[in-house]
Design an enzyme around this catalytic site. Structure first.
Site, PDB file in Angstrom:
ATOM      1  N   GLY A  77       0.924  -1.221   0.161  1.00 25.10           N
ATOM      2  CA  GLY A  77       0.068  -0.072  -0.030  1.00 25.10           C
ATOM      3  C   GLY A  77       0.894   1.162  -0.025  1.00 25.10           C
ATOM      4  N   GLY A  85       3.926   0.683   2.129  1.00 25.23           N
ATOM      5  CA  GLY A  85       4.956  -0.285   2.046  1.00 25.23           C
ATOM      6  C   GLY A  85       5.525  -0.077   0.559  1.00 25.23           C
ATOM      7  CG  HIS A 137     -17.155   7.271   7.258  1.00 23.92           C
ATOM      8  ND1 HIS A 137     -17.950   7.885   6.548  1.00 23.92           N
ATOM      9  CD2 HIS A 137     -15.938   7.867   6.813  1.00 23.92           C
ATOM     10  CE1 HIS A 137     -17.762   8.779   5.869  1.00 23.92           C
ATOM     11  NE2 HIS A 137     -16.436   8.929   5.967  1.00 23.92           N
ATOM     12  CB  SER A 150     -17.233  11.853   0.188  1.00 21.50           C
ATOM     13  OG  SER A 150     -16.849  12.842   0.626  1.00 21.50           O
ATOM     14  NE  ARG A 208     -14.721  10.844   8.888  1.00 22.22           N
ATOM     15  CZ  ARG A 208     -13.425  10.424   8.591  1.00 22.22           C
ATOM     16  NH1 ARG A 208     -12.844   9.557   8.742  1.00 22.22           N
ATOM     17  NH2 ARG A 208     -13.165  10.835   7.071  1.00 22.22           N
ATOM     18  CG  HIS A 261     -13.682   4.756   7.379  1.00 26.47           C
ATOM     19  ND1 HIS A 261     -13.251   4.416   5.994  1.00 26.47           N
ATOM     20  CD2 HIS A 261     -12.904   5.919   7.510  1.00 26.47           C
ATOM     21  CE1 HIS A 261     -12.733   5.370   5.497  1.00 26.47           C
ATOM     22  NE2 HIS A 261     -12.227   6.308   6.509  1.00 26.47           N
ATOM     23  CG  LEU A 312      -4.573   9.060   1.467  1.00 27.58           C
ATOM     24  CD1 LEU A 312      -5.399   9.715   0.343  1.00 27.58           C
ATOM     25  CD2 LEU A 312      -4.731   7.415   1.296  1.00 27.58           C
TER      26      LEU A 312
END
Lengths: 261, 254, 644
Positions: free
Chosen positions: C42, C45, C266, C284, C337, C408, C448
């Site tokens: 990912g 990695g 989420h 989203s 959330r 999530h 991310l």
């Protein structure tokens, strides 16, 4: 292998050859059609036979014609090579394959269409082109009045085992233009009076139509000439000029002669 | 909500790459139209496992249409009948009660079957390795905003970059050509200023690898574009051809 | 063992640069003598594998997918944060740091989070240089948006598929190194165990998912970049293959597990449509900007809706309860959330849920459509509406969407020090798989960022320190520890294959998911957790008796793959429950019913629980030992959240 050879043995290179030869053959079709329009002239083949002589004897055109024969051969051979590649690229086929869901019939059947056209070309060329060059052809002598071009007198000269020299001159005392030429028109006329020959032409020209509807546009795509500004023009040319007008023009000749002459 | 359905499945079963495969018929009973296609296969597999039989093997992972794992040829079409949809996002309401569904793996010499419906698509990875990158090491790069990129170019590069590497283009193509995939990858980097230094080297390397993998050639049928779940355009192919011919026939190599 | 987080001294802003200077370096010509194993491809990695290979190390990269580019980072939609302050709206490294610590409800390490914010700016530069097609303005510069309630616009994005584009960037860098021979890629390989020699990680055991071959791989260090464990809940937004096996095996070989109970739920996912459901799809959370969340006022009306006796669009205003707007007038539908999720659960528990199953609430756009017009709503949310329509067959332009929360992300993971090293020397853990940066709750667009920060900009520095210490002596698989571990793996596979019971592995997984969701999900209580512990133990025992695992090892065998993963989830589940039991406070995604304010809000207990819970595995079926890493806050002031 040289870099050049490498390029043309790549899958893209082979397609480049297909597209270039294809486009060249397309341009020939235009010339061929325009020339053959002479068939519609009501002059007992005078213009057509003069045109035939010109096409086979004018040096630049002769050069182009060799290119043309080469193109036909290369286009067909590469088509064969590509078809073989295709079978190698998918050795196991699908049990169920719904091609019509994602692509036009003509695009998927270029090989079959091309084969029909090739068969037609063999018949067509052996009947007219080969006979014209090496075969036993009658000759015709035309005398066109210098004062009234519609006054044409024709004298057929049957083949008697010896070729008669081509001539095109003005016989001033007789007040006529004299043309002595191989009478290809007669051969064409006789052929087009046979129903199966007309049918072969109509089938072949339909195949040509589908072949060009895909082929013309596809050649530009292969060359990378895909620009949103002129794609619509290419599409139009491909579909209407090469897909409809040209095959229709060719098909009209045998039909015209069969039904109206 | 419509009623649950009963379906007949004709599925390609092949124990491994060497084994001979065949179509095997299964029945899928009491299938809810709300199920995804893969969930329908899950149900069939649960039934097989309970009978100690080998479940039908298929590739799948994210099940939201983005990882590109799923690769089912359904009723003659890659990813089934719905436009711009991956197998995992296809729902059973697209089928009718009593229908027979034929399910096959992608068919291409470059995608050998691993088992049943799963194929080896590493040819795509190798094409990427041949040139699908910009040679920059981590660190030592300019500030992101030092390279302004016109929005239309950035958007077009993005459109090419949405390819999920599923292989539907190859599966759909009557010639098993990989041109749509390769051209999307070539295009993304050929459009961006960052990709210019290696632009012509890249296209040659990637095309050479594509040919070496045994994919077919492109006859511009447009099937790839029509079946691509991410709607990648064949204008990418034209762009790649242009770059390839420029590189091979026009550009003087220094 | 004492936990040493190795956080450098000095002022917050200087810690990382000072630390980088103090780390030992490996001589450039020696780098090629080292081999590093990277498990997972990912964002963490592949960025790590590429960066280490570029430095000159030999890398072996593993993934269970058929291509490294399919790792689940690909599914991230929203974006990636970076403190670039391109928008001139007052963003800074410190503000990103502050927001992340606060968003994590003060359960993350200050130093780690600051470093994350610090390197965030380099990530964007790197990705752009690789050709990642981020969204741009007409002027050609990068566009940003505000995300997840942040006060500044710092989120970079690539339409709705930022994760895929970032991963493709890292994958391209990795592909380049594969071609150069610096990375050896092993796809369709699953890591089965870590091999330790004298307490140090020296390699891994893998299973080739095509041939079933059990292989040993030796290296000087091992990096686990294997993602989160949300699939312990069976239904989650994770990919089907996401699993805990790599980190769990590492845990059993001595790596402590940090904050296992911290999971993120989420609020705006598409609800479950039936028992066949295999995974959940997220939409989203930007939808809550224009959608109004509501439920029927009474159980009776809800009942009629569920039976389709009345139509939702016919329901009168006075029969609707816009519960978020009612309870949180200041934030309304935009509460965080966890608050939104918990309230939806309460409604469903009260019997006011909607949809056939009764496990959903409405998200209604009728008001926005009449105010802004359908076209403008379509322009903003068209792709989400289409996705919803495709999955549910209900047109959200004409009737309200049904939504329900779903698991999530997992903030918990292997405990790592500042160098990302676990408690096993030579064993590192990056990305979602570690516990380090998000505390008890992760902010949107930060996952991310963390994966790439770890891979591109942290591990290339910190691993050198360890490698320089152990020296470049060659490693191989001849040590008896490899044979022993391999035997252990093979025995376990045979044990799984011997299971010829009556229930499929998926059925056990589904049962585990239900237990976890019910008792260790959005709201947790002492009583419920104790009950869950018992249930999990029973389920685990039943699994090892009654599961069916058909086939053999020497073939493609997904049942066997799943069985191994579920067996590990069955152990992890209990640890999550233990962790949730230990933490008698509410924080972030962890809501203990016993610890709430009078208004029913999460109540933190900083005096007793400002620590990272790091669990040490002892033996099968015996309690794990809790180690505490106290969290020290020198740069932010701890405060209680309020959204009233």
């Amino acid at each position: 292998m040289s870099k050049f050879a490498q390029t043309f043995s790549s899958s893209l290179g082979k397609k480049l050859i297909m597209s270039l030869t294809g486009l060249f053959l397309c341009t020939f079709l235009i010339v061929h059609l325009i020339g053959n329009l002479q068939l519609f002239k009501d002059d007992q083949g005078q213009a057509f036979n003069a045109y035939s002589y010109f096409m086979t004897h004018f040096p630049p055109i002769k050069v182009i014609s060799y290119l043309l024969y080469a193109s036909i051969i290369v286009h067909s051979v590469y088509a064969l090579v590509l078809t073989r590649n295709k079978n190698k690229a998918r050795p196991v086929g699908y049990a169920s394959y719904d091609g019509k869901a994602n692509s036009p019939w003509s695009s998927r059947n270029m090989g079959i269409l091309g084969t029909i056209i090739l068969v037609f070309l063999v018949v067509h060329m052996s009947n007219f082109w080969a006979r014209y060059h090496w075969g036993e052809l009658p000759t015709a002598r035309y005398e066109v009045s210098l004062t009234n071009p519609n006054d044409v007198k024709i004298t057929p000269i049957p083949f008697n085992g010896q070729e008669i020299a081509h001539a095109d001159y003005v016989d001033a005392p007789a007040g006529v233009q004299v043309l002595i030429a191989k009478d290809l028109y007669k051969i064409v006329y006789e052929s087009f009076k046979q129903w199966w020959y007309v049918l072969l032409y109509v089938i072949a020209m339909s195949a040509l139509s589908f072949h060009l509807i895909h082929g013309f546009r596809s050649a530009f795509q292969t060359l990378g000439w895909n620009n949103s500004k002129y794609v619509p023009a290419i599409r139009f040319l491909g579909e209407w000029v090469f897909g409809v007008l040209i095959p229709l023009g060719f098909a009209a000749m045998p039909l015209y002669i069969y039904f109206f002459k | 909500m419509s009623e649950n359905m009963n379906l007949t499945l004709k599925v390609w079963r092949q124990k491994n790459a060497e084994a001979k495969g065949q179509m095997v018929t299964y029945s899928a009973k009491n299938i809810s139209p709300d199920m995804s296609f893969l969930e329908m296969l899950d149900v069939v597999n649960e039934g097989l496992i309970k009978k100690y039989e080998d479940p039908i093997h298929f590739d799948h992972d994210c099940r939201e249409g983005i990882c590109g794992s799923c690769s089912l040829h359904i009723n003659g079409r890659p990813h089934g009948p719905k436009h711009a949809t991956t197998s995992c996002q296809l729902h059973m309401r697209s089928f009718k009660d009593g229908e027979t569904i034929v399910i096959e793996p992608w068919r291409a010499a470059a995608f050998p079957v691993i088992k049943d419906l799963s194929t080896n698509r590493q040819a795509f990875d190798r094409i990427q390795q041949a040139g699908g990158f910009i040679s920059v090491n981590t660190g030592g790069v300019p500030d992101a905003n030092e390279i302004p990129i016109p929005k239309v170019i950035a958007d077009e590069a993005f459109n090419s970059a949405t390819c999920i590497q599923c292989g539907a283009c190859v599966a759909a193509c009557k010639n098993a050509s990989a041109m749509l995939f390769v051209s999307a990858k070539v295009s993304q980097l050929a459009l961006l200023p960052q990709g210019q230094p290696e632009r012509y080297r890249r296209v040659q390397a990637m095309v050479a690898q594509m040919d070496a993998e045994g994919f077919g050639h492109c006859t511009n049928t447009g099937a790839c574009e029509a079946e691509c779940p991410k709607e990648i355009s064949i204008s990418n192919i034209a762009r790649m051809n242009r770059d390839y011919f420029t590189a091979r026939l026009i550009k003087d190599e220094v | 063992m004492m936990l040493d987080s190795k956080i450098p001294d000095g002022p917050l802003a200087e810690k990382w640069s000072k630390h980088k200077f103090n780390l030992k370096l490996v001589n450039p010509s020696n780098k090629r003598k080292y081999t590093v194993i990277v498990v997972g491809t990912g964002l963490a990695g592949s960025s790590a594998a590429a960066s280490l290979a570029e430095l000159g190390y030999n890398v072996k990269s593993f993934c269970f997918q058929d291509s490294p580019r399919r790792a689940h980072s690909i599914a991230a939609q929203g974006g990636i944060n970076a403190a670039k302050n391109y928008q001139n709206d007052g963003d800074s490294v410190f503000r990103l740091f502050y927001d992340t610590v606060k968003g994590g409800d003060y359960r993350a390490r200050e130093a780690n989070v600051y470093r994350l914010a610090d390197v965030s700016v380099n990530i964007i530069d790197q990705c752009v240089a690789q050709g990642v097609p981020f969204a741009r303005e007409y002027g050609g510069l990068l566009d940003n948006r505000s995300f997840g309630g942040a006060q500044v616009s710092r989120t970079f994005y690539a339409r709705g598929q930022t994760g895929q584009q970032l991963l493709l960037g890292a994958y391209s860098a990795q592909s380049r190194q594969i071609k150069l021979g610096k990375i050896e890629q092993y796809s369709r390989h699953e890591m089965m165990d870590v091999v330790t020699v004298d307490g140090q990680a020296k390699g891994i055991i893998t299973r080739d998912l095509i041939t079933g071959e059990i292989e040993s791989h030796a290296a000087h260090a091992v990096l686990l970049c294997t993602g989160g464990y949300g699939n312990v809940f069976y239904l989650s937004t994770n990919a089907m293959g996401c699993n805990v096996t790599a980190t769990w095996k590492a845990h059993k070989r001595g790596a402590y597990f940090g904050n296992p109970c911290f999971t993120q739920i989420h609020p705006t996912c598409i609800p479950v449509s039936g028992e066949h459901q295999s995974k959940l799809t997220l939409m989203s959370e930007s939808l809550r900007n224009d959608g109004r969340v509501w439920a029927p006022k009474t159980k009776e009306i809800a009942e009629k809706l569920r039976k389709s006796e009345i139509k939702v669009t016919d329901l009168k205003e006075e029969d609707r309860d816009y519960f978020l707007e009612r309870k949180y007038p200041a934030f309304g539908n935009l509460v965080p959330r966890d608050v939104a999720s918990r309230n939806a659960k309460e409604i469903v528990d009260e019997g006011r849920g909607v949809g056939k199953s009764g496990i959903a609430v409405y998200l209604d756009f009728a008001e926005s459509i009449s105010r802004l017009g359908e076209d403008s709503v379509r322009a903003k949310y068209g792709n989400l509406f289409d996705m919803y329509y495709q999955i549910t067959d209900e047109n959200p332009y004409q009737q309200p969407m049904r939504i329900y929360p779903a698991v999530h992300y997992t903030m918990g993971g292997l405990w790592v020090d500042y160098n990302l090293q676990t408690t096993v020397p030579g064993l590192y853990c990056l990305g979602e798989a570690n516990f380090s940066d998000h505390g008890a709750n992760r902010l949107g667009a930060s996952a991310l960022m963390q994966g790439l920060a770890d891979g591109y900009f942290v591990i290339p520095y910190t691993i050198g320190d360890y490698l320089a210490t152990i020296g470049p002596a060659a490693v191989d698989t001849s040590h008896p520890a490899f044979a022993e571990t391999k035997k252990h793996v093979e025995e376990r596979i045979q044990k799984l294959l011997s299971l010829k019971g009556t229930r499929t592995v998926d059925e056990f997984h589904r049962d585990l998911g239900l237990i976890m969701w019910e008792y260790c999900g959005m709201a947790r209580s002492e009583e419920g957790l104790i009950k869950a512990k018992g249930l999990i133990q029973e389920l685990r025992a039943s699994f090892w008796k009654d599961a069916i695992v058909p086939g053999t090892n020497e073939e493609v065998n997904t049942s066997l793959e799943k069985a191994g993963r579920v067996a590990d989830f069955l152990e992890l589940g209990e640890l999550m429950v233990d962790d949730a039991l230990d933490r008698r406070e509410s924080c972030g995604g962890h809501f203990r019913l016993e610890s709430q304010t009078e208004e029913g809000e999460a109540l933190r207990d900083d005096e007793n629980y400002a620590y990272v819970a790091a669990w040490e595995y002892k033996a099968d079926n015996s309690p794990e030992e809790l180690h505490k890493e106290e969290l020290v806050y020198e740069n932010v002031k701890l405060s209680q959240r309020s959204y009233k």
